[in-house]
Design an enzyme around this catalytic site. Sequence first.
Site, mmCIF file in Angstrom:
data_model
loop_
_atom_site.group_PDB
_atom_site.id
_atom_site.type_symbol
_atom_site.label_atom_id
_atom_site.label_comp_id
_atom_site.label_asym_id
_atom_site.label_seq_id
_atom_site.Cartn_x
_atom_site.Cartn_y
_atom_site.Cartn_z
ATOM 1 N N SER A 1 -3.017 9.774 1.057
ATOM 2 C CA SER A 1 -1.800 9.133 -0.144
ATOM 3 C C SER A 1 -2.219 10.498 -1.195
ATOM 4 C CB SER A 1 -1.595 7.914 0.424
ATOM 5 O OG SER A 1 -0.300 9.211 -1.230
ATOM 6 N N HIS B 1 -2.220 12.541 4.151
ATOM 7 C CA HIS B 1 -1.402 11.549 4.084
ATOM 8 C C HIS B 1 -0.584 12.564 2.688
ATOM 9 C CE1 HIS B 1 1.934 8.892 5.055
ATOM 10 N NE2 HIS B 1 2.008 8.527 4.343
ATOM 11 N N ASP C 1 3.441 12.189 1.198
ATOM 12 C CA ASP C 1 4.431 11.601 0.773
ATOM 13 C C ASP C 1 5.627 12.446 0.129
ATOM 14 O OD1 ASP C 1 4.060 8.735 1.836
ATOM 15 O OD2 ASP C 1 1.956 8.846 0.284
ATOM 16 N N MET D 1 9.430 12.156 -1.215
ATOM 17 C CA MET D 1 10.454 11.293 -1.748
ATOM 18 C C MET D 1 11.458 12.150 -2.396
ATOM 19 S SD MET D 1 8.242 8.789 -3.604
ATOM 20 C CE MET D 1 6.519 7.893 -2.802
ATOM 21 N N HIS E 1 5.069 12.091 5.828
ATOM 22 C CA HIS E 1 5.403 10.979 5.757
ATOM 23 C C HIS E 1 7.325 11.950 4.654
ATOM 24 C CE1 HIS E 1 6.277 7.082 3.995
ATOM 25 N NE2 HIS E 1 6.741 7.115 4.716
ATOM 26 N N MET F 1 10.380 10.348 3.011
ATOM 27 C CA MET F 1 10.706 9.418 3.101
ATOM 28 C C MET F 1 12.496 9.986 2.012
ATOM 29 S SD MET F 1 8.151 7.114 1.290
ATOM 30 C CE MET F 1 6.741 8.451 0.847
ATOM 31 N N MET G 1 5.453 0.260 7.464
ATOM 32 C CA MET G 1 5.179 0.061 5.753
ATOM 33 C C MET G 1 4.970 -0.831 5.190
ATOM 34 S SD MET G 1 5.590 2.957 4.709
ATOM 35 C CE MET G 1 5.332 2.582 2.509
ATOM 36 N N ASP H 1 0.708 2.096 5.984
ATOM 37 C CA ASP H 1 0.643 3.138 4.678
ATOM 38 C C ASP H 1 1.353 1.689 3.575
ATOM 39 O OD1 ASP H 1 1.230 4.261 3.249
ATOM 40 O OD2 ASP H 1 2.937 5.413 3.791
HETATM 41 C C1 DX5 Z 1 4.334 4.327 -0.628
HETATM 42 C C2 DX5 Z 1 3.612 6.332 0.727
HETATM 43 C C3 DX5 Z 1 2.377 5.059 0.409
HETATM 44 C C4 DX5 Z 1 1.922 5.299 -0.945
HETATM 45 C C5 DX5 Z 1 0.286 4.533 -0.508
HETATM 46 O O1 DX5 Z 1 5.837 4.359 -0.661
HETATM 47 O O2 DX5 Z 1 4.508 6.054 1.173
HETATM 48 O O3 DX5 Z 1 2.036 7.059 1.375
HETATM 49 O O4 DX5 Z 1 1.521 5.986 -1.534
HETATM 50 O O5 DX5 Z 1 -0.153 4.790 -1.725
HETATM 51 P P1 DX5 Z 1 -1.821 3.241 -1.889
HETATM 52 O O6 DX5 Z 1 -2.591 3.700 -0.434
HETATM 53 O O7 DX5 Z 1 -1.449 3.123 -3.641
HETATM 54 O O8 DX5 Z 1 -0.584 1.700 -1.783
HETATM 55 ZN ZN ZN Z 2 3.363 7.110 3.410
#
Ligand code: DX5
Ligand code: ZN
Length: 234
Positions: free
Chosen positions: A17, A42, A44, A46, A75, A77, A146, A184
Amino acid sequence: MLDIRKFSRSEILVSPSILAADFCELGRECDEVVAAGAELLHLDVMDGKLVPNISFGVPVISSLRKRNQALFDVHLMIDRPLFYAPAFAKAGADHITFHYECSDDLDQTVDCIHAQGCTAGMSLKPATPAEALFPYLDKLEMVLVMTVEPGFGGQSFMEDQVLKIAAFRREIARRNLNCHIEVDGGIGEKNVNKVVANGANVLVAGTSVFRHPEGMVKAVKVLHDAKELLDTAL
Ligand code: DX5
Ligand code: ZN
């Protein structure tokens, strides 16, 4: 274009990520982690609505796409994935995961992602039971469990979510589906064996990969080394 369907459920795939990368060095750190053996990246996204944080969007992904050949595991979100999925596909996503808890129609969103030429995944927050996603499994290439409350990197792994991984593994095996199980949140050396032994084969890791004291090669190897446990889980 890379395709998650070319990989089998009996392979471990590592998906670092980038939230844990140094954003001033993003291009170089992504090159480094792929050279270290990661198959996926990955990404992310948001929106400050589905989750209480804002990260990055389309421009960052299209810039990375120009220099990185890894499978882009986006991903989303975000509350309106149906509206935004085409823009992420055009930016270079290979796979797009969205959330069961979003406001858009779930079937339509899966169909839209497929129509854009991407594979589709659905994720669920820790409070949502695995069974909620069962009706969609036959049209998904991946489910994303998750193991933290989505929104932030660097949180602690939630042990109680392991049962959910096992529930997906049983259901996917029972129906003989081709659906990867991704995990994740807080994944690293301490819990990788447990999540893989319960059936996860795609491992997202931010902090444990980009901030590993012995470097990214070692960090990615630790995750791939759980392969033996996957052989017994499947
Ligand atoms: C959280 C994300 C994850 C996160 C993972 O909302 O979806 O992908 O960045 O990071 P670590 O491995 O540091 O928990
Ligand atoms: Zn993620």
